[in-house]
Every structure is written in structure tokens, then in C-alpha cells.
Design a protein around this motif. Structure first.
Motif, short mmCIF file in Angstrom:
data_model
loop_
_atom_site.label_atom_id
_atom_site.label_comp_id
_atom_site.label_asym_id
_atom_site.label_seq_id
_atom_site.Cartn_x
_atom_site.Cartn_y
_atom_site.Cartn_z
N LYS A 70 0.69 -1.34 -0.05
CA LYS A 70 -0.04 -0.37 0.13
C LYS A 70 0.63 1.29 -0.50
CE LYS A 70 -2.01 -1.27 3.49
NZ LYS A 70 -1.58 -3.06 3.61
N GLY A 71 1.86 1.04 1.35
CA GLY A 71 2.38 2.78 1.21
C GLY A 71 3.72 2.49 -0.02
N THR A 72 3.85 1.41 -0.81
CA THR A 72 5.10 1.67 -1.77
C THR A 72 4.37 2.38 -3.25
OG1 THR A 72 5.88 -0.34 -1.07
CG2 THR A 72 6.17 0.42 -3.50
N ILE A 123 -6.24 7.37 0.73
CA ILE A 123 -6.16 7.25 2.24
C ILE A 123 -5.82 6.24 2.72
CG2 ILE A 123 -8.10 6.89 4.35
CD1 ILE A 123 -8.56 9.60 3.80
N ASP A 124 -4.81 5.35 3.47
CA ASP A 124 -4.23 4.07 2.92
C ASP A 124 -4.17 2.92 4.48
OD1 ASP A 124 -1.74 2.07 3.53
OD2 ASP A 124 -0.08 3.61 3.03
N GLY A 125 -4.75 2.55 3.90
CA GLY A 125 -5.31 1.37 5.80
C GLY A 125 -6.37 1.09 5.94
N GLY A 178 12.24 -1.77 11.57
CA GLY A 178 12.43 -1.50 13.38
C GLY A 178 10.70 -1.26 13.40
N ARG A 179 9.94 -1.69 12.96
CA ARG A 179 8.92 -1.79 13.42
C ARG A 179 8.62 -2.36 14.43
NH1 ARG A 179 4.39 -0.13 8.57
NH2 ARG A 179 3.02 -1.94 10.42
N ASP A 180 7.60 -1.92 15.46
CA ASP A 180 7.38 -2.80 16.62
C ASP A 180 6.19 -3.60 16.19
OD1 ASP A 180 8.39 -1.71 19.05
OD2 ASP A 180 6.11 -0.97 19.81
MG MG Z 1 1.91 0.95 4.51
#
Ligand code: MG
Ligand code: UP5
Length: 190
Positions: A19-21, A88-90, A132-134
């Protein structure tokens, strides 16, 4: 509160589906403002706001943050952007999200992009990402997939019944996926 001419495209797909990409690509070619609900929530945690602890715990468990928090962040970012076209992503991740946004804004999305990707590929991408995402550990990834299947797929189903879903095979390489995304935006003349 909201200008009736606001155009919104929701971008949905499982964790790591891209999505972000793809949103980053879309903003370069079309005049949209990209708002990732997850990024806004991560910023809210960093800002030290009083709901930060609650948000952090829910995200660590792969759970969906209450709409009142997420929608508030989205609306603020929309108004601050000065733009009238938003990716609007996610979001919306569940029915509660969808209804809360609709009731507050009266906005129906132009369409909803759905990045359809195999679990194996999504898992591979997330584990390779190392930002490094939790929530990028095997235990939380499993929970994110479960929540996606239980809560987000029904939202996608609902939009599908309204003819709003544009499904894209997201297993393919980034450029190929983007070719398919472009075809959809051209169809809408956006
Ligand atoms: Mg994302
Ligand atoms: N990559 C991308 N496309 C590729 C391709 N075609 N081929 C090969 N590799 C590709 O991509 C992931 C990785 O894959 C990257 O390394 C990329 O280079 C590569 P990315 O574009 O980051 O995928 P994306 O779908 O954005 O993955 P993300 O992990 O961000 O998705 P999630 O939906 O899990 O994360 P999000 O940030 O949206 O949400 C996180 C958490 O926030 C949720 O679990 C939830 O707890 C909370 N949340 C809410 O509560 N409410 C909301 O409204 C939103 C979030």
C-alpha cells in the motif's frame, strides 16, 4: 465541515501488500495527498500524546485503534493539507472505521484500491523490510493477518457489492503493479 468536492480513494490490502509503496508512486503522478492511517498513528505515539500508550499497545497486538482516534487524525491531516484529493492508506480497517468516517465527513470514496497479495509474499516482504517497526515480528504479523481477515475483508466485501472495489494483483513486481494502478486512475479521469 467538508467540501463536497473532496475526492477520496481508500487503499486497502493485507499487511505488507505494498500500500505505502504504491501510494508513494501515485502521488508522484497524480495530485493526491497520501495519508497513511498507520503512519499518523505512529506519529501520534512519538508526539507523546496522552493516547499514545493505548495506541502503541493496540498496534503491538495488531489490533485496530478506536475510530475516534484515527478519524480525528485523518480529518486534521486532510484539513491541514490544503488539498482536495486524498489517498487514504490502510483505512477503513473495519465497519466501525468506515461508518465513523462516513458519518463525520459525508464522503464516499471514488473507488477503493485493493492490493490482493498472497500471505507468503506479504510475510516475506515484512520480514525483509527491517524498518524497526514494533509490529514487524512473527507473532504480531500473525495477528495482523487474522485481524485483516476478520475485520477488513468484510469492509472490502461491502465495497465490492457497491461496485467500488478495484482489485489489483499485488504479488507482482512494483512496476507491474503500478502499471495496473495507473490504468485504474486513467479510467476515472482523476
Ligand atoms: Mg504501510
Ligand atoms: N514491496 C512493496 N511492494 C512490493 C512488490 N510489488 N514487490 C516486492 N516488494 C515489494 O511494502 C512492504 C515491503 O514490501 C516494503 O519493504 C516494500 O519495499 C516491499 P509496503 O508498501 O510498506 O506495504 P504496506 O501494505 O504499506 O505494509 P504495512 O506493513 O504498512 O501494512 P499494514 O496494513 O500492516 O500497516 P499499517 O501501517 O497500515 O497499520 C499498522 C497498524 O496500525 C495496524 O496493524 C493497526 O494496529 C494500526 N492501524 C489502525 O488501528 N487503524 C488504522 O486505520 C490503520 C492502522
Amino acid at each position: 465541515l467538508f467540501d463536497k468536492n473532496f475526492k477520496v480513494v481508500f487503499v486497502l490490502g493485507g499487511p505488507g501488500s505494498g500500500k505505502g509503496t504504491q501510494c508513494a508512486n501515485i502521488v508522484k503522478h497524480y495530485g493526491f495527498t497520501h495519508l497513511s492511517a498507520g503512519d499518523l498513528l505512529r506519529e501520534e505515539i512519538k508526539s507523546g500524546s496522552k493516547s499514545g500508550g493505548m495506541i502503541k499497545n493496540l498496534m503491538k497486538e495488531g489490533q485496530i485503534v478506536p475510530s475516534e482516534v484515527t478519524v480525528k487524525l485523518l480529518l486534521r491531516a486532510m484539513l491541514e493539507s490544503g488539498n482536495d484529493k486524498f489517498l487514504i492508506d490502510g483505512f477503513p480497517r473495519n465497519e466501525e472505521n468506515r461508518v465513523a468516517f462516513e458519518n463525520l465527513t459525508n464522503i464516499e470514496p471514488e473507488f477503493v484500491l485493493f492490493f490482493d497479495c498472497s500471505v507468503k509474499e506479504m510475510e516475506r516482504r515484512i520480514l525483509n523490510r527491517k524498518q524497526g517497526r514494533d509490529d514487524d515480528n512473527m507473532e504480531t504479523i500473525r495477528k495482523r493477518f487474522e485481524v485483516f481477515n476478520e475485520s477488513t475483508l468484510p469492509v472490502i466485501e461491502g465495497y465490492n457489492c457497491k461496485g467500488k472495489i478495484r482489485k489489483i494483483d499485488a504479488d507482482k513486481p512494483v512496476d507491474e503493479v503500478f502499471e495496473n494502478v495507473k490504468a485504474i486512475f486513467s479510467e476515472f479521469g482523476i
